[in-house]
Design a protein around this motif. Sequence first.
Motif, PDB file in Angstrom:
ATOM      1  N   HIS A 115      56.659  39.970  29.887  1.00  0.00           N
ATOM      2  CA  HIS A 115      56.853  41.065  30.827  1.00  0.00           C
ATOM      3  C   HIS A 115      58.135  40.827  31.614  1.00  0.00           C
ATOM      4  O   HIS A 115      58.242  39.870  32.387  1.00  0.00           O
ATOM      5  CB  HIS A 115      55.668  41.159  31.797  1.00  0.00           C
ATOM      6  CG  HIS A 115      54.514  41.944  31.270  1.00  0.00           C
ATOM      7  ND1 HIS A 115      53.749  41.515  30.221  1.00  0.00           N
ATOM      8  CD2 HIS A 115      53.989  43.150  31.663  1.00  0.00           C
ATOM      9  CE1 HIS A 115      52.788  42.405  29.975  1.00  0.00           C
ATOM     10  NE2 HIS A 115      52.924  43.412  30.830  1.00  0.00           N
ATOM     11  N   GLU A 171      54.213  44.778  40.515  1.00  0.00           N
ATOM     12  CA  GLU A 171      53.628  44.779  39.176  1.00  0.00           C
ATOM     13  C   GLU A 171      53.836  46.139  38.508  1.00  0.00           C
ATOM     14  O   GLU A 171      54.148  46.215  37.330  1.00  0.00           O
ATOM     15  CB  GLU A 171      52.130  44.465  39.252  1.00  0.00           C
ATOM     16  CG  GLU A 171      51.812  43.006  39.557  1.00  0.00           C
ATOM     17  CD  GLU A 171      52.132  42.098  38.379  1.00  0.00           C
ATOM     18  OE1 GLU A 171      51.563  42.285  37.299  1.00  0.00           O
ATOM     19  OE2 GLU A 171      52.974  41.204  38.548  1.00  0.00           O
ATOM     20  N   HIS A 194      57.868  49.890  30.527  1.00  0.00           N
ATOM     21  CA  HIS A 194      56.605  49.832  31.256  1.00  0.00           C
ATOM     22  C   HIS A 194      56.332  51.211  31.858  1.00  0.00           C
ATOM     23  O   HIS A 194      57.017  52.189  31.553  1.00  0.00           O
ATOM     24  CB  HIS A 194      56.657  48.728  32.331  1.00  0.00           C
ATOM     25  CG  HIS A 194      55.320  48.184  32.700  1.00  0.00           C
ATOM     26  ND1 HIS A 194      54.716  48.455  33.908  1.00  0.00           N
ATOM     27  CD2 HIS A 194      54.451  47.406  32.014  1.00  0.00           C
ATOM     28  CE1 HIS A 194      53.542  47.859  33.950  1.00  0.00           C
ATOM     29  NE2 HIS A 194      53.346  47.209  32.815  1.00  0.00           N
ATOM     30  N   ASP A 213      43.097  44.327  28.081  1.00  0.00           N
ATOM     31  CA  ASP A 213      43.509  43.147  28.843  1.00  0.00           C
ATOM     32  C   ASP A 213      42.767  43.077  30.177  1.00  0.00           C
ATOM     33  O   ASP A 213      42.442  44.115  30.750  1.00  0.00           O
ATOM     34  CB  ASP A 213      45.027  43.178  29.081  1.00  0.00           C
ATOM     35  CG  ASP A 213      45.499  44.389  29.884  1.00  0.00           C
ATOM     36  OD1 ASP A 213      45.053  44.568  31.034  1.00  0.00           O
ATOM     37  OD2 ASP A 213      46.330  45.154  29.370  1.00  0.00           O
ATOM     38  N   PRO A 214      42.521  41.877  30.729  1.00  0.00           N
ATOM     39  CA  PRO A 214      42.758  40.561  30.140  1.00  0.00           C
ATOM     40  C   PRO A 214      41.430  39.891  29.786  1.00  0.00           C
ATOM     41  O   PRO A 214      41.173  38.752  30.168  1.00  0.00           O
ATOM     42  CB  PRO A 214      43.442  39.824  31.299  1.00  0.00           C
ATOM     43  CG  PRO A 214      42.692  40.333  32.515  1.00  0.00           C
ATOM     44  CD  PRO A 214      42.243  41.737  32.185  1.00  0.00           C
ATOM     45  N   THR A 226      44.781  39.529  25.676  1.00  0.00           N
ATOM     46  CA  THR A 226      46.016  39.326  26.420  1.00  0.00           C
ATOM     47  C   THR A 226      45.683  38.843  27.823  1.00  0.00           C
ATOM     48  O   THR A 226      44.838  39.421  28.496  1.00  0.00           O
ATOM     49  CB  THR A 226      46.814  40.636  26.512  1.00  0.00           C
ATOM     50  OG1 THR A 226      46.018  41.636  27.148  1.00  0.00           O
ATOM     51  CG2 THR A 226      47.197  41.132  25.134  1.00  0.00           C
ATOM     52  N   CYS A 247      47.452  36.367  31.377  1.00  0.00           N
ATOM     53  CA  CYS A 247      48.655  35.833  32.014  1.00  0.00           C
ATOM     54  C   CYS A 247      48.491  34.352  32.318  1.00  0.00           C
ATOM     55  O   CYS A 247      47.399  33.894  32.652  1.00  0.00           O
ATOM     56  CB  CYS A 247      48.940  36.567  33.322  1.00  0.00           C
ATOM     57  SG  CYS A 247      49.288  38.308  33.108  1.00  0.00           S
ATOM     58  N   ARG A 278      46.198  38.053  35.754  1.00  0.00           N
ATOM     59  CA  ARG A 278      46.763  39.404  35.704  1.00  0.00           C
ATOM     60  C   ARG A 278      48.097  39.493  36.453  1.00  0.00           C
ATOM     61  O   ARG A 278      48.466  40.551  36.928  1.00  0.00           O
ATOM     62  CB  ARG A 278      45.782  40.419  36.266  1.00  0.00           C
ATOM     63  CG  ARG A 278      44.478  40.491  35.521  1.00  0.00           C
ATOM     64  CD  ARG A 278      43.703  41.752  35.803  1.00  0.00           C
ATOM     65  NE  ARG A 278      44.286  42.895  35.110  1.00  0.00           N
ATOM     66  CZ  ARG A 278      43.596  43.977  34.764  1.00  0.00           C
ATOM     67  NH1 ARG A 278      42.320  44.069  35.042  1.00  0.00           N
ATOM     68  NH2 ARG A 278      44.183  44.982  34.157  1.00  0.00           N
ATOM     69  N   ASN A 279      48.807  38.398  36.541  1.00  0.00           N
ATOM     70  CA  ASN A 279      50.118  38.403  37.186  1.00  0.00           C
ATOM     71  C   ASN A 279      51.164  38.595  36.091  1.00  0.00           C
ATOM     72  O   ASN A 279      51.691  37.644  35.535  1.00  0.00           O
ATOM     73  CB  ASN A 279      50.336  37.091  37.944  1.00  0.00           C
ATOM     74  CG  ASN A 279      51.478  37.189  38.939  1.00  0.00           C
ATOM     75  OD1 ASN A 279      52.240  38.135  38.910  1.00  0.00           O
ATOM     76  ND2 ASN A 279      51.580  36.220  39.813  1.00  0.00           N
ATOM     77  N   TRP A 280      51.499  39.861  35.794  1.00  0.00           N
ATOM     78  CA  TRP A 280      52.300  40.158  34.614  1.00  0.00           C
ATOM     79  C   TRP A 280      53.793  39.922  34.829  1.00  0.00           C
ATOM     80  O   TRP A 280      54.455  39.331  33.981  1.00  0.00           O
ATOM     81  CB  TRP A 280      52.052  41.605  34.170  1.00  0.00           C
ATOM     82  CG  TRP A 280      50.620  41.882  33.839  1.00  0.00           C
ATOM     83  CD1 TRP A 280      49.710  42.541  34.611  1.00  0.00           C
ATOM     84  CD2 TRP A 280      49.910  41.471  32.664  1.00  0.00           C
ATOM     85  NE1 TRP A 280      48.485  42.581  33.978  1.00  0.00           N
ATOM     86  CE2 TRP A 280      48.576  41.931  32.783  1.00  0.00           C
ATOM     87  CE3 TRP A 280      50.280  40.760  31.518  1.00  0.00           C
ATOM     88  CZ2 TRP A 280      47.611  41.717  31.808  1.00  0.00           C
ATOM     89  CZ3 TRP A 280      49.310  40.538  30.541  1.00  0.00           C
ATOM     90  CH2 TRP A 280      48.001  41.014  30.696  1.00  0.00           C
ATOM     91  N   ASN A 287      50.853  35.802  28.555  1.00  0.00           N
ATOM     92  CA  ASN A 287      52.063  36.313  29.192  1.00  0.00           C
ATOM     93  C   ASN A 287      52.762  35.221  29.996  1.00  0.00           C
ATOM     94  O   ASN A 287      52.144  34.552  30.829  1.00  0.00           O
ATOM     95  CB  ASN A 287      51.714  37.473  30.121  1.00  0.00           C
ATOM     96  CG  ASN A 287      52.950  38.091  30.743  1.00  0.00           C
ATOM     97  OD1 ASN A 287      53.769  38.690  30.051  1.00  0.00           O
ATOM     98  ND2 ASN A 287      53.094  37.935  32.050  1.00  0.00           N
ATOM     99  N   ALA A 295      56.200  35.223  32.255  1.00  0.00           N
ATOM    100  CA  ALA A 295      57.181  36.176  32.783  1.00  0.00           C
ATOM    101  C   ALA A 295      58.515  35.515  33.116  1.00  0.00           C
ATOM    102  O   ALA A 295      58.554  34.585  33.933  1.00  0.00           O
ATOM    103  CB  ALA A 295      56.611  36.852  34.030  1.00  0.00           C
TER     104      ALA A 295
END
Length: 330
Positions: A25, A35, A74, A228-229, A254, A256, A261-263, A297, A299
């Motif tokens: 991401h 986000e 996105h 996700d996730p 999927t 992180c 969920r910290n994309w 993920n 980042a």
Amino acid sequence: MLVPSLEPNETQKLLIERKYGMFIHFGINTFNDTEWSNGKLPVESYNPTAIDAENWIRNAYMAGMNYVILITKHHDGFCLWDTDTTDYCVNHSSNKTDVVKAVSEACKKYGMKLGLYYSLWDRHEKCYKDDKAYVEYMLKHLEELTDGRYGDICEVWFDGGWDKKNDDWGIPELYALIKKNQPHCAVGVNTTIGKFNKKGSPSKWYQPKHYRKNMPMHYFPSDFRLYDPFITKKNDPKIYMHNGKQYYLPFEMTLCIRNMRNWFWDPKYTQDKLLTTDFIVESYKHLIGQQNNMIINVAPNINGRQEDSDMVPILEAAKQLGIYREPLEF
């Protein structure tokens, strides 16, 4: 077109063989401490000091991963590749690097497969509310992304389908175009399975741990399941229904590396909790053992590099799983 089957087809077999990958991401949100954004962030705010795509792909390679899924657009509508379809893209920023091209070239160098994430939902594009015009807009994007200029594309990961009725997205047309250009590209839509009301909106979300055989497919055609996730239950069913016919659908989990969920990267990113090595190992064994897939993920930051600390539990997990690769020398 997707054919009813109780067994994986060739495209699904290739997906299952890929097993393990990295989500990446990166975009305008990276530079605005958010986000999700509403498509109104100034294009000038996207300002990476560099795009070190080789850093990203080398990390995935060492971790024993076999493919990456790169954000191309996105929900904000900002495009990370060279396109003339919009002024909300890298072409109009201070760093005009075609990120898809940079990642594609790094993937070829390391022998990694390339997959692409694309949000159906677009909070910037002016034609978005005109369904016919917007489908044409998306078709132009997907033609650019899958026509071969970026090499083989193993997967297209659609997101954001909840913002309109499922029939308004033109998914059969998008699917057909991708398959014409990339016959064995696996195409999936987030929240593939579940019950929805007559307007096409979700009346109840179903996590994978609640999946039962022959539950309805909301988005069709789809080659695999996404949500996700979340992770599947121990006895994950693979057969789902559409118009009275049964289809085999593997699952791709999927998550992180930080906070599940910290994309996107943000200024406090490295203060967030990392996944543990044990969790990665256990999840890998659970998913791969069911002929499902797993992607994590990681980042990149505003300098276009991934945080070294993100890779510590991932690389340790790779060593425990026996999939770690020594860095290549070029």
